[in-house]
Design a protein around this motif. Structure first.
Motif, PDB file in Angstrom:
ATOM      1  N   SER A 977       1.002  -1.285  -0.122  1.00 53.06           N
ATOM      2  CA  SER A 977      -0.078   0.107  -0.070  1.00 53.06           C
ATOM      3  C   SER A 977       1.046   1.085   0.103  1.00 53.06           C
ATOM      4  O   SER A 977       2.029   1.215   0.511  1.00 53.06           O
ATOM      5  N   VAL A 978       0.163   2.131  -0.550  1.00 50.31           N
ATOM      6  CA  VAL A 978       1.080   3.489  -0.721  1.00 50.31           C
ATOM      7  C   VAL A 978       0.300   4.512  -0.391  1.00 50.31           C
ATOM      8  O   VAL A 978      -1.002   4.628  -0.035  1.00 50.31           O
ATOM      9  N   ILE A 979       0.852   5.781   0.335  1.00 46.38           N
ATOM     10  CA  ILE A 979      -0.015   6.984   0.610  1.00 46.38           C
ATOM     11  C   ILE A 979      -0.415   7.675  -0.997  1.00 46.38           C
ATOM     12  O   ILE A 979       0.318   7.922  -1.736  1.00 46.38           O
ATOM     13  N   GLU A 980      -1.754   7.906  -0.801  1.00 53.09           N
ATOM     14  CA  GLU A 980      -2.570   8.173  -2.237  1.00 53.09           C
ATOM     15  C   GLU A 980      -3.121   9.641  -2.191  1.00 53.09           C
ATOM     16  O   GLU A 980      -3.195  10.250  -3.007  1.00 53.09           O
ATOM     17  N   THR A 981      -2.651  10.382  -1.126  1.00 56.29           N
ATOM     18  CA  THR A 981      -2.846  11.908  -1.078  1.00 56.29           C
ATOM     19  C   THR A 981      -1.854  12.450  -1.723  1.00 56.29           C
ATOM     20  O   THR A 981      -0.823  12.393  -1.222  1.00 56.29           O
ATOM     21  N   ALA A 982      -2.132  13.266  -2.915  1.00 59.10           N
ATOM     22  CA  ALA A 982      -0.929  13.837  -3.695  1.00 59.10           C
ATOM     23  C   ALA A 982      -0.571  15.200  -3.496  1.00 59.10           C
ATOM     24  O   ALA A 982       0.397  15.750  -3.857  1.00 59.10           O
ATOM     25  N   GLU A 983      -1.328  16.009  -2.768  1.00 55.25           N
ATOM     26  CA  GLU A 983      -1.366  17.496  -2.779  1.00 55.25           C
ATOM     27  C   GLU A 983      -1.638  17.939  -1.393  1.00 55.25           C
ATOM     28  O   GLU A 983      -2.423  17.407  -0.394  1.00 55.25           O
ATOM     29  N   VAL A 984      -0.993  19.277  -1.001  1.00 54.44           N
ATOM     30  CA  VAL A 984      -0.958  19.803   0.217  1.00 54.44           C
ATOM     31  C   VAL A 984      -2.252  20.627   0.170  1.00 54.44           C
ATOM     32  O   VAL A 984      -2.054  22.018  -0.677  1.00 54.44           O
ATOM     33  N   SER A 985      -3.363  20.732   0.972  1.00 56.97           N
ATOM     34  CA  SER A 985      -4.427  21.563   1.029  1.00 56.97           C
ATOM     35  C   SER A 985      -4.142  22.712   1.047  1.00 56.97           C
ATOM     36  O   SER A 985      -4.501  23.772   0.199  1.00 56.97           O
ATOM     37  N   ALA A 986      -3.248  23.441   2.107  1.00 57.49           N
ATOM     38  CA  ALA A 986      -3.025  24.682   2.148  1.00 57.49           C
ATOM     39  C   ALA A 986      -2.515  25.615   1.017  1.00 57.49           C
ATOM     40  O   ALA A 986      -2.614  26.670   0.952  1.00 57.49           O
ATOM     41  N   THR A 987      -1.691  24.848   0.443  1.00 55.14           N
ATOM     42  CA  THR A 987      -0.851  25.636  -0.814  1.00 55.14           C
ATOM     43  C   THR A 987      -0.945  24.970  -2.125  1.00 55.14           C
ATOM     44  O   THR A 987      -0.773  25.446  -3.118  1.00 55.14           O
ATOM     45  N   GLY A 988      -1.555  23.922  -2.011  1.00 54.38           N
ATOM     46  CA  GLY A 988      -1.711  23.278  -3.542  1.00 54.38           C
ATOM     47  C   GLY A 988      -0.486  22.599  -4.012  1.00 54.38           C
ATOM     48  O   GLY A 988      -0.480  22.002  -5.008  1.00 54.38           O
ATOM     49  N   ALA A 989       0.470  22.789  -3.417  1.00 56.74           N
ATOM     50  CA  ALA A 989       1.878  21.975  -3.689  1.00 56.74           C
ATOM     51  C   ALA A 989       1.567  20.794  -3.541  1.00 56.74           C
ATOM     52  O   ALA A 989       0.928  20.027  -2.826  1.00 56.74           O
ATOM     53  N   ALA A 990       2.580  19.849  -4.469  1.00 56.01           N
ATOM     54  CA  ALA A 990       2.607  18.628  -4.573  1.00 56.01           C
ATOM     55  C   ALA A 990       3.196  18.016  -3.119  1.00 56.01           C
ATOM     56  O   ALA A 990       3.873  18.798  -2.397  1.00 56.01           O
TER      57      ALA A 990
END
Length: 1014
Positions: A977-990
């Motif tokens: 399994s891997v972490i599937e959340t790809a972006e940071v909410s506060a900034t929109g950065a990867a």
């Protein structure tokens, strides 16, 4: 035990589980049935216990002994020579004394079978493994590991622990039984009570097609029968040891998102992590009164130790010790040969003490001792069962049971002070940063910011997590009555069961609140350009309540032998579910949910060598009690963002904190009780699915049987929550922008009568009751399903190929499954983000969350091959093997949603949860964002795991045994399994943690065992 089996097609027809009979056996016992001349007397006896029953063959030439305790029996006609037969749980072992007018008295069965042959009496998809079989193969000594040998099962996501997915269902949709008593932890359906595994006599794994007696499951049913005493005294003991010195090192993890500067660098060095376990068992069994009263008892003590250092950014590490002193007592009283009483009691209490220490980031040098986190789990279970053979053709059984289960946690400081949560909470004051105490701290800033300032953490917080209510736990009371009546060619069964489950639950952050550090990309909206600044988010999340679910069901079924070779099964089940909140008020009640079941079994050649079968059924699942803790009871959830000037290094809290003025309640969790009538749609249906199975089994030689099954499952309705208030406002005549209606009334939300989140059936119109004006006036409105979400979809289709072979010294069993699991919801939980809030996942919280979510689901393993067996090299030496090869699960890319793409960047509050991602690593650039539908980001690699064992039983000391199991002998550690959340909410950065491995296959390990029986 060494056996030899003289097996032929005719002997199989005589022996275990064969010939035309009936289906839908009980989940605690088996049966013996067959044909003889009308008026003959048939006697079944268990020499080990002295049990004996005699009945008369009916006018149609059929006889049946129902509700027989599992074990070895003899069957005789008119006092003639007895025949040996094995009775396994849930099956009918058939012995025919006539066939086509010819007597079969000369046929005998010698010894016992290792693998069940074709059972033409059943339409269920089930597999049974006895303790003798389990001991001969290298498999984990736990319920899930054995269940995973069955076709159609795959290991669930590591976030939910050691659980299996059956037939595409989530891990929260199974049921578990011990001696007929439900031991599922119904609070979230993500755990179950465990008996000492040494006490398991046989484990039955039902993967589909089960009869109307079983319900409250969309996945599978695991049914364990315990060992019991006999007239012969037995005692013994063993020790299992899994030393860390013989365990391979767990792989290190590296950042895997190429859109971030951390790509390829070390995230977690696991070289110093350790794991060591030992378990000792002692047991004894025998007759307290010969032929009448028997006892079996076992004491088991396990101890596991582990060291964990975490990521290279971690400023603390842990050492944990789990102690599990468990026991079981089984009593059997043959009051008379027609009245049996059984009592089972067991405990699975355990305690895990996790000690925390400081360390410099990336260092393995242990520093200051911070304290202990103590987690208590498990409890005691008591089961009483009566079986009465009231006439030759009428049997009654009754069961009553009670269980308790603890789920509490607390912390102790280095000076011995104890900290815990008692379930109470206070609403915080907006714009006031708390001072004092020791909060939980999470640093979610990108790596380059942490490098500049150092990682932020709390040196004084012990667990840096949530604490469960110190009194958290569950209680179950279950009662059931089952009747069986053999009426000519019909076997009528019916029953009633009541299952009440009450839970006390609550949790809060250690220290009372949490600071989460985030990074804003500044005026230019881009990462690492020099204008970034950090933000501290203050969060309070607290709840506590006593909640319950009351479940009852009736069932009726008929197994009809239309001809000697063809059996038709017809059943129906009616379920009622009632969920009660923390104020003792019912917020969901579903009555008389009807679940029909149909099936057939065709003994094509009439000799038990070729079976064609099929089933069609509906299966329903209730809401878990956990839903009510936050969704229907008083709870608190607030967030507020602060700017700050510094960090208190003693606590990790910000100094000079200034509120950004955005204090808010999340999901209407204001700390006040909700109005129960507003929590769920009034037209709520239970979660249910339809299942269809068609297959055959064929004996191709005296030693080999093969089979094929085709399976189709389709989810017809799901229950989840929706948190979008806009459709509710529109349905009530309010403008969603101004919150006003045509009369100028202003809606007040959230409030106790206007919750954000409500239970509904995704895709269906919902009938919600709302107090729009917070004045006590309730208004009922119908909200079109199209405004809330699409219909919940989940389909599972599979083709299973089965192999079963047995020879004098060798048995081999295997299966290959080709499967497809597709839809827009996994079910009760959400493996994409490791969300274990059963039935309240974020899947359908907002309509925007459902875009591009239809695709291959997390439990989709397209190919699965399993093979296991054992070979006796000599009377003293045997070897076993176990091989599992599976294809990988789908991968997703979960990104943020810009709510205002025309003017800057405004992220949806659910953060990185949408099936869309930026191709450049900057989600504020809307032109770079593309849709990434579910499961289209690729797949994880195939996994293969091979185990071997060797068993030595020296002739020079009978009863002595040595065994060595080697698991994952090739040390394959593929990512599971891997972490599937790809972006940071506060900034929109990867996000630098996207695609970071979350779990691997377990490394190669060795388990050593020594045992002595007498």
């Amino acid at each position: 035990m060494r056996t030899s089996l003289k097996r032929s097609a005719l002997a199989v027809a005589m022996g275990l589980c064969f010939a035309g009979g009936v289906q839908a056996q009980t989940n605690t016992a088996g049966a013996v049935a067959g044909k003889a001349a009308a008026g003959d007397t048939i006697t079944v006896a268990n020499p080990a216990t002295g049990f004996s029953r005699t009945i008369t063959v009916d006018s149609s030439g059929n006889y049946r002994f129902s509700q027989l305790p599992t074990g070895q029996y003899t069957v005789s006609r008119n006092g003639g020579s007895p025949r040996n037969v094995t009775v396994n749980v849930g099956t009918a072992s058939n012995v025919d004394f006539v066939s086509g007018g010819s007597a079969l008295d000369t046929v005998t069965v010698v010894g016992s079978n290792y693998i069940n042959p074709i059972d033409v009496t059943s339409v269920e998809s089930t597999s049974i493994l006895t303790s003798e079989q389990i001991n001969k193969i290298p498999v984990g000594r736990d319920t899930t590991s054995v269940a995973l040998l069955a076709p159609g099962t795959v290991r669930g996501d590591a976030a939910f622990g050691n659980l299996a997915s059956f037939g595409g269902a989530s891990v929260a949709e199974n049921q578990y039984y011990v001696n007929g008593f439900n031991v599922t932890n119904t609070f979230r359906n993500l755990n179950f009570s465990n008996i000492p595994f040494e006490a398991v006599a046989e484990q039955q794994t039902k993967t589909g097609g089960y009869g109307a007696e079983f319900g409250r499951s969309l996945g599978g049913v695991v049914n364990q029968i315990t060992k019991r005493g006999t007239n012969e005294f037995h005692a013994g003991g063993n020790v299992y040891w899994s030393p860390d010195s013989l365990r391979s090192q767990v792989k290190n993890t590296y950042y895997a998102n190429p859109l971030t500067p951390d790509f390829g660098s070390l995230r977690q060095d696991n070289s110093k992590d350790t794991s060591d376990g030992v378990r000792a068992n002692v047991w004894a069994s025998g007759a307290l009164i010969k032929d009448r009263l028997f006892a079996y008892g076992i004491l088991s003590y396990g101890k596991n130790e582990a060291d964990t250092f975490g990521s290279v950014l971690a400023t603390s590490n842990t050492t944990s010790e789990t102690k599990s002193p468990t026991w079981l007592l089984k009593m059997d009283w043959n009051i008379t040969d027609n009245n049996l009483l059984e009592f089972t009691a067991f405990s699975d209490e355990s305690e895990t003490v996790t000690s925390s220490y400081t360390n410099a980031p990336g260092s393995f040098v242990r520093g200051t001792y911070l304290g202990d986190t103590v987690a208590e789990s498990g409890g005691q279970n008591y089961i009483l069962k009566y079986t009465g053979y009231l006439t030759d053709s009428f049997t009654l059984s009754a069961l009553a049971g009670r269980s308790e289960y603890s789920r509490s946690t607390y912390v102790t400081s280095p000076d011995g002070r104890r900290g815990s949560y008692d379930g109470s909470f206070t609403v915080p004051t907006p714009r006031v940063a708390p001072t004092g105490g020791c909060p939980t701290v999470v640093d979610s800033r990108p790596g380059y910011r942490q490098t500049l300032t150092g990682a932020y953490s709390s040196p004084c917080n012990i667990s840096n997590a949530t604490l469960q209510d110190i009194n958290s736990g569950d209680e179950r009371e279950q009662y059931r009555v089952d009747l069986e009546w053999q009426l000519g060619d019909h076997r009528i069964r019916g029953g009633y069961d009541r299952d009440d489950y009450e839970s006390r639950a609550g949790s809060a952050f250690e220290g009372g609140y949490r600071w989460t550090y985030l990074t804003s990309n500044g005026p230019d909206g881009r990462a690492n350009t020099g204008d970034e600044f950090d933000v501290a988010r203050l969060q309070y999340t607290s709840q506590g309540a006593v909640v319950s679910v009351k479940q009852s069901a009736y069932y009726l079924e008929d197994s009809w032998n239309i001809t000697d070779n063809f059996m038709l099964y017809m059943g129906v089940r009616s379920d009622t579910f009632e969920n009660v909140n923390g104020q003792g008020q019912a917020y969901v009640k579903i009555e008389n949910q009807i679940s029909p079941r149909l099936g057939f079994s065709w003994d094509v050649d009439g000799d038990g060598s070729f079976k064609v079968f099929g089933t069609a059924g509906r299966y329903a699942l209730p809401l878990t009690p956990s839903v009510a803790v936050r969704g229907a009871s008083a709870s608190l959830f607030t967030r507020e963002d602060y700017l700050f000037t510094g960090i208190d290094r003693a606590t990790g809290a910000p100094t000079g904190a200034t509120s950004r003025g955005n204090f808010r309640f999340i999901n209407a969790e204001t700390g006040n009780p909700k109005n129960p009538i507003t929590i769920a749609s009034k037209n709520l249906d239970p979660m249910y699915q339809d299942e269809f199975i068609l297959g055959f089994q064929k004996q191709v030689t005296d030693n080999v049987a093969v089979g094929v099954r085709g399976i189709m499952r389709e989810l017809k309705a799901a229950i989840d929550d929706n948190c979008d208030y806009v459709p509710v406002l529109i349905a009530g005549g309010f403008d969603p922008n101004t919150f006003e209606n045509a009369n100028g009334d202003h809606a007040e939300l959230p409030s106790e009568g206007f919750p954000y989140c409500r239970m509904f059936n995704p895709g269906n119109d919902a009938v919600f009751v709302t107090d729009y004006l917070n004045n006590g006036t309730l208004t009922e409105v119908t909200v079109p399903g199209a405004l809330l979400s699409p219909k919940a979809k989940r389909t599972y289709s599979a083709l299973e190929f089965l192999f079963d072979g047995r020879w004098d010294r060798f048995f081999l069993q295997g299966n290959y499954t080709y499967a497809r699991s597709k839809g827009n919801t996994e079910g009760g939980v959400k493996s994409d983000i490791g969300q274990g809030d059963t039935s309240v996942t974020q899947d359908f919280d907002y309509l925007a969350l459902t875009t591009d979510t239809y695709g291959f689901l997390p439990n989709d393993r397209r190919h699965s091959l399993k093979l296991f067996g054992s070979y006796d090299i000599s009377d003293e030496l045997s070897v076993g093997m176990n091989a599992i090869v599976q294809s990988g699960r789908p991968i997703n890319c979960l990104g943020v949603l810009d709510l205002d793409p025309s003017d800057g960047y405004s992220a949806h509050p659910y953060g990185s949860s949408f099936m869309r991602c930026s191709t450049t690593g900057d989600a504020t650039d809307d032109a770079s964002v593309v849709a990434v539908p579910r499961g289209t980001k690729g797949r994880l690699p195939w996994t293969s795991e091979y185990g071997l064992n060797v068993v030595y039983q020296p002739n020079w000391m009978k009863g002595l045994q040595f065994k060595m199991d080697v698991f994952n002998i090739l040390n394959s550690q593929k990512v599971t399994s891997v972490i599937e959340t790809a972006e940071v909410s506060a900034t929109g950065a990867a996000s630098s943690t996207y695609m970071l491995p979350a779990s691997f296959q377990q490394p190669r390990s060795v388990r050593l065992m020594v045992q002595y029986d007498f």
